[in-house]
Design an enzyme around this catalytic site. Structure first.
Site, PDB file in Angstrom:
ATOM      1  N   LEU A 146       0.824  -1.207   0.000  1.00  0.00           N
ATOM      2  CA  LEU A 146       0.000   0.000   0.000  1.00  0.00           C
ATOM      3  C   LEU A 146       0.860   1.260   0.000  1.00  0.00           C
ATOM      4  O   LEU A 146       0.448   2.291  -0.527  1.00  0.00           O
ATOM      5  CB  LEU A 146      -0.957  -0.013   1.193  1.00  0.00           C
ATOM      6  CG  LEU A 146      -2.053  -1.084   1.127  1.00  0.00           C
ATOM      7  CD1 LEU A 146      -2.971  -0.986   2.338  1.00  0.00           C
ATOM      8  CD2 LEU A 146      -2.861  -0.973  -0.162  1.00  0.00           C
ATOM      9  N   ILE A 150      12.123   0.134   6.355  1.00  0.00           N
ATOM     10  CA  ILE A 150      13.365  -0.576   6.652  1.00  0.00           C
ATOM     11  C   ILE A 150      13.980  -1.114   5.356  1.00  0.00           C
ATOM     12  O   ILE A 150      15.173  -1.374   5.279  1.00  0.00           O
ATOM     13  CB  ILE A 150      13.104  -1.714   7.666  1.00  0.00           C
ATOM     14  CG1 ILE A 150      14.422  -2.177   8.304  1.00  0.00           C
ATOM     15  CG2 ILE A 150      12.331  -2.861   7.030  1.00  0.00           C
ATOM     16  CD1 ILE A 150      14.224  -3.118   9.472  1.00  0.00           C
ATOM     17  N   PHE A 174       1.931   3.274   7.996  1.00  0.00           N
ATOM     18  CA  PHE A 174       1.708   1.988   7.347  1.00  0.00           C
ATOM     19  C   PHE A 174       2.886   1.049   7.570  1.00  0.00           C
ATOM     20  O   PHE A 174       2.950  -0.010   6.954  1.00  0.00           O
ATOM     21  CB  PHE A 174       1.475   2.191   5.844  1.00  0.00           C
ATOM     22  CG  PHE A 174       0.089   2.664   5.494  1.00  0.00           C
ATOM     23  CD1 PHE A 174      -0.831   1.812   4.909  1.00  0.00           C
ATOM     24  CD2 PHE A 174      -0.303   3.970   5.769  1.00  0.00           C
ATOM     25  CE1 PHE A 174      -2.111   2.243   4.588  1.00  0.00           C
ATOM     26  CE2 PHE A 174      -1.583   4.419   5.455  1.00  0.00           C
ATOM     27  CZ  PHE A 174      -2.490   3.549   4.858  1.00  0.00           C
ATOM     28  N   HIS A 232      -8.299  -7.322  11.098  1.00  0.00           N
ATOM     29  CA  HIS A 232      -7.923  -8.464  11.937  1.00  0.00           C
ATOM     30  C   HIS A 232      -7.926  -8.118  13.433  1.00  0.00           C
ATOM     31  O   HIS A 232      -7.703  -8.998  14.257  1.00  0.00           O
ATOM     32  CB  HIS A 232      -6.590  -9.034  11.470  1.00  0.00           C
ATOM     33  CG  HIS A 232      -6.679  -9.595  10.082  1.00  0.00           C
ATOM     34  ND1 HIS A 232      -7.429 -10.708   9.772  1.00  0.00           N
ATOM     35  CD2 HIS A 232      -6.170  -9.143   8.895  1.00  0.00           C
ATOM     36  CE1 HIS A 232      -7.359 -10.942   8.477  1.00  0.00           C
ATOM     37  NE2 HIS A 232      -6.599 -10.006   7.919  1.00  0.00           N
ATOM     38  N   TYR A 291      -0.699 -10.731  14.655  1.00  0.00           N
ATOM     39  CA  TYR A 291      -0.773  -9.496  13.874  1.00  0.00           C
ATOM     40  C   TYR A 291      -1.964  -8.656  14.325  1.00  0.00           C
ATOM     41  O   TYR A 291      -1.835  -7.449  14.566  1.00  0.00           O
ATOM     42  CB  TYR A 291      -0.889  -9.844  12.387  1.00  0.00           C
ATOM     43  CG  TYR A 291      -1.252  -8.676  11.516  1.00  0.00           C
ATOM     44  CD1 TYR A 291      -0.353  -7.642  11.288  1.00  0.00           C
ATOM     45  CD2 TYR A 291      -2.502  -8.608  10.898  1.00  0.00           C
ATOM     46  CE1 TYR A 291      -0.694  -6.560  10.475  1.00  0.00           C
ATOM     47  CE2 TYR A 291      -2.845  -7.540  10.089  1.00  0.00           C
ATOM     48  CZ  TYR A 291      -1.939  -6.521   9.885  1.00  0.00           C
ATOM     49  OH  TYR A 291      -2.285  -5.457   9.094  1.00  0.00           O
TER      50      TYR A 291
END
Length: 269
Positions: free
Chosen positions: A17, A37, A73, A115, A138
């Site tokens: 995204l 990263i 994000f 989630h 997660y």
């Protein structure tokens, strides 16, 4: 002509995204700071690239210098070991919020996830006040992020919109995604509303397009003015009616989290 923000930070810029948003958010800031990263390639006009591990507190503090708003994000976006999730999504999100508070950042749009509520059933209809029911480590990490953002708003006034993203892909990949699908245009619109509404406090916004079926009531985020334009109905013919019902033990068609809820703790020893 000056743009709304001088410096707007996008973390996770090398992710799926992040790549979609990279050019879309340029009209909103004089400088878009891209962070990840991983490698993000060369900086384009109006961009500044800073490679940063969110688990590195000092690096994140420097990353937030002069940043007025954040689209967060960054982190791991799928299920993984708890140790990996802890570093990227839990410690990393704490470092981001602490740095944003100390550097005077005004607002964070936190890319949360469906989630966080994945263990509700397909037959449930919930809103932002419904208790979280994460379906994975997660999901747990995103619940942590939502609670952390609530704490920073109550304690310091740092505003957050937690965007519980459904399934943001070019098109749905299965019948579940006919409910959870969020088009890229509607994702952009959700972020625009979240950034430019004068006051948001602490808001939870379910990220879905105007799909025929819905599990999520967005009335408690009505002040954002988010009105999706797209709908998964255009893809309905990809999943024709068959009259064949899923097996009772097919958990991916029982719980809203789909495959995440069905897999279980596969990363545990």
């Amino acid at each position: 002509m000056s743009k709304p923000f001088k410096r707007l930070l996008l973390t996770g810029a090398a992710g799926g995204l992040g790549k979609v948003l990279r050019d879309r958010i340029k009209p909103w800031a004089d400088v878009v700071v891209l962070s990840d990263i991983a490698d993000m390639g060369e900086a384009r006009e109006g961009e500044e690239i800073i490679q940063c591990d969110l688990a590195d507190k000092a690096a994140v503090m420097k990353l937030l210098e002069g940043v007025e708003a954040v689209l967060h994000f960054g982190g791991i976006s799928t299920e993984n070991t708890f140790e990996n999730i802890m570093q990227a999504n839990i410690l990393g999100t704490y470092n981001l919020y602490e740095a944003a508070h100390k550097q005077g950042t005004k607002r964070i749009i936190f890319a949360s996830s469906n989630h966080t509520i994945g263990y509700y059933k397909w037959t449930d209809y919930i809103d932002a006040d419904s208790p979280t029911r994460p379906d994975s480590f997660y999901g747990v990490s995103k619940c942590f992020g939502e609670s952390l953002s609530r704490y920073y708003y109550d304690r310091t006034g740092l505003e957050t919109v937690c965007l519980r993203i459904g399934s943001s892909f070019p098109e749905p990949a299965n019948p579940r995604m006919l409910v959870t699908w969020l088009s890229y245009d509607d994702l952009e619109e959700a972020l625009r509303c979240s950034l430019f509404t004068p006051r948001v406090g602490h808001t939870i916004l379910f990220g879905a397009s105007a799909n025929p079926a819905s599990w999520w009531d967005n009335s408690k985020a009505a002040h954002l003015g988010y009105v999706p334009k797209d709908s998964s109905v255009q893809f309905s013919d990809k999943f024709p009616d068959t009259g064949v019902y899923p097996a009772a033990d097919d958990l991916a068609t029982v719980y809203q989290g789909g495959g995440f809820a069905a897999v279980g703790p596969r990363y545990q020893d």
